[in-house]
Scaffold this motif. Sequence first.
Motif, PDB file in Angstrom:
ATOM      1  N   LYS A   1       0.854  -1.186   0.000  1.00  0.00           N
ATOM      2  CA  LYS A   1       0.000   0.000   0.000  1.00  0.00           C
ATOM      3  C   LYS A   1       0.888   1.233   0.000  1.00  0.00           C
ATOM      4  O   LYS A   1       2.059   1.184   0.354  1.00  0.00           O
ATOM      5  CB  LYS A   1      -0.924  -0.012   1.219  1.00  0.00           C
ATOM      6  N   LEU A   2       0.308   2.381  -0.340  1.00  0.00           N
ATOM      7  CA  LEU A   2       1.064   3.575  -0.674  1.00  0.00           C
ATOM      8  C   LEU A   2       2.103   3.967   0.375  1.00  0.00           C
ATOM      9  O   LEU A   2       3.245   4.276   0.041  1.00  0.00           O
ATOM     10  CB  LEU A   2       0.106   4.743  -0.923  1.00  0.00           C
ATOM     11  N   ASP A   3       1.736   3.947   1.640  1.00  0.00           N
ATOM     12  CA  ASP A   3       2.660   4.378   2.691  1.00  0.00           C
ATOM     13  C   ASP A   3       3.118   3.215   3.559  1.00  0.00           C
ATOM     14  O   ASP A   3       3.515   3.418   4.720  1.00  0.00           O
ATOM     15  CB  ASP A   3       2.008   5.467   3.547  1.00  0.00           C
TER      16      ASP A   3
ATOM     17  N   ARG B   1       5.210   4.604  -2.112  1.00  0.00           N
ATOM     18  CA  ARG B   1       5.180   5.847  -2.895  1.00  0.00           C
ATOM     19  C   ARG B   1       6.547   6.149  -3.518  1.00  0.00           C
ATOM     20  O   ARG B   1       6.634   6.659  -4.635  1.00  0.00           O
ATOM     21  CB  ARG B   1       4.672   7.021  -2.063  1.00  0.00           C
TER      22      ARG B   1
ATOM     23  N   TYR C   1      -9.785   0.935  -1.502  1.00  0.00           N
ATOM     24  CA  TYR C   1      -9.090   2.090  -0.935  1.00  0.00           C
ATOM     25  C   TYR C   1      -7.581   2.047  -1.206  1.00  0.00           C
ATOM     26  O   TYR C   1      -6.971   3.081  -1.509  1.00  0.00           O
ATOM     27  CB  TYR C   1      -9.376   2.190   0.558  1.00  0.00           C
TER      28      TYR C   1
ATOM     29  N   GLU D   1      -5.850   4.791  -3.654  1.00  0.00           N
ATOM     30  CA  GLU D   1      -4.794   5.723  -3.238  1.00  0.00           C
ATOM     31  C   GLU D   1      -3.617   5.695  -4.203  1.00  0.00           C
ATOM     32  O   GLU D   1      -3.048   6.738  -4.540  1.00  0.00           O
ATOM     33  CB  GLU D   1      -4.321   5.373  -1.830  1.00  0.00           C
TER      34      GLU D   1
ATOM     35  N   GLU E   1      -4.556   7.480  -7.456  1.00  0.00           N
ATOM     36  CA  GLU E   1      -4.592   8.931  -7.256  1.00  0.00           C
ATOM     37  C   GLU E   1      -3.163   9.503  -7.223  1.00  0.00           C
ATOM     38  O   GLU E   1      -2.881  10.559  -7.799  1.00  0.00           O
ATOM     39  CB  GLU E   1      -5.330   9.255  -5.957  1.00  0.00           C
ATOM     40  N   TYR E   2      -2.274   8.795  -6.547  1.00  0.00           N
ATOM     41  CA  TYR E   2      -0.873   9.227  -6.487  1.00  0.00           C
ATOM     42  C   TYR E   2      -0.239   9.203  -7.873  1.00  0.00           C
ATOM     43  O   TYR E   2       0.519  10.117  -8.236  1.00  0.00           O
ATOM     44  CB  TYR E   2      -0.113   8.307  -5.536  1.00  0.00           C
TER      45      TYR E   2
END
Length: 278
Positions: free
Chosen positions: A188-190, A197, A235, A239, A242-243
Amino acid sequence: MSLQMMYITNNPEVAKIAEKYSVDRIWVDLEQIGKKERQGGMDTVQSMHSVEDVRKIRNSIVGKAKLQVRVNPIHHGSQNEIERVIAYGADIIMLPFFSTVDEVGNFIKMVGGRARTCLLLETIGAEQRIDEILDIPGIDEVHIGLNDLHLQYHQKFMFELLANGKVEEICRKIRSKGIPYGFGGIAKLDEGMLPARHIIAEHYRLGSVMAILSRSFYDSWIANDLKEVERTFKYGLGEIREYEQRLEHETPEFFENNRQTVIKEVESILKVINSKRN
């Protein structure tokens, strides 16, 4: 353009959810030969998927996602395995753990243009012969497998290969041949030891077009609550997408700063790893 995201599962219900939330490829993993010996004792998954799972997943996805199948390394039963995978509807067939020009040439001949071909570059031998290998007609794409490749280099963290420029060097050679490529996996992103990311920004800087949603994104081998699967993909992938939209408008300075951040983060991670082993 967004990265093509791949997710490994042989669960038809999980595959449907992943496809619903813009996963581009559902990946059935048949590779077993030699994998336990290479990765034994590591926190990795040796999938126990079967050829019949190819048929099940083919019947569960509605067409937005492609069906990708990783077969075994070249062995005496490769032709039969590839024939069955094609018969059951694979869109993309991936060859893992190859080292020679002949292995790739034989793989391309066995597929015979009936599916897209993807090479999983994850050995030093393949890297050393990459120029010759990429000259073989019929290679549709290449994915750089950081897990096995970093083991071959006796490294302690797979993203050392990203920080030390090795991934960039390989990407440059593949790009010069006009062949699409990707590398590694993301959480996941973070999340993740190296936050996703930073890895995703490196994909954009290096011109990568695909990435694996790793087990750390969602571990359907352990947890298969379908409501949790749906929440995670809705979700978590939302994310990431979107990033990615923001990355399309970032400057060269942003990507260079991110590259430097990756180097520093990997150095910090290695210090922690070494301190635990000492």
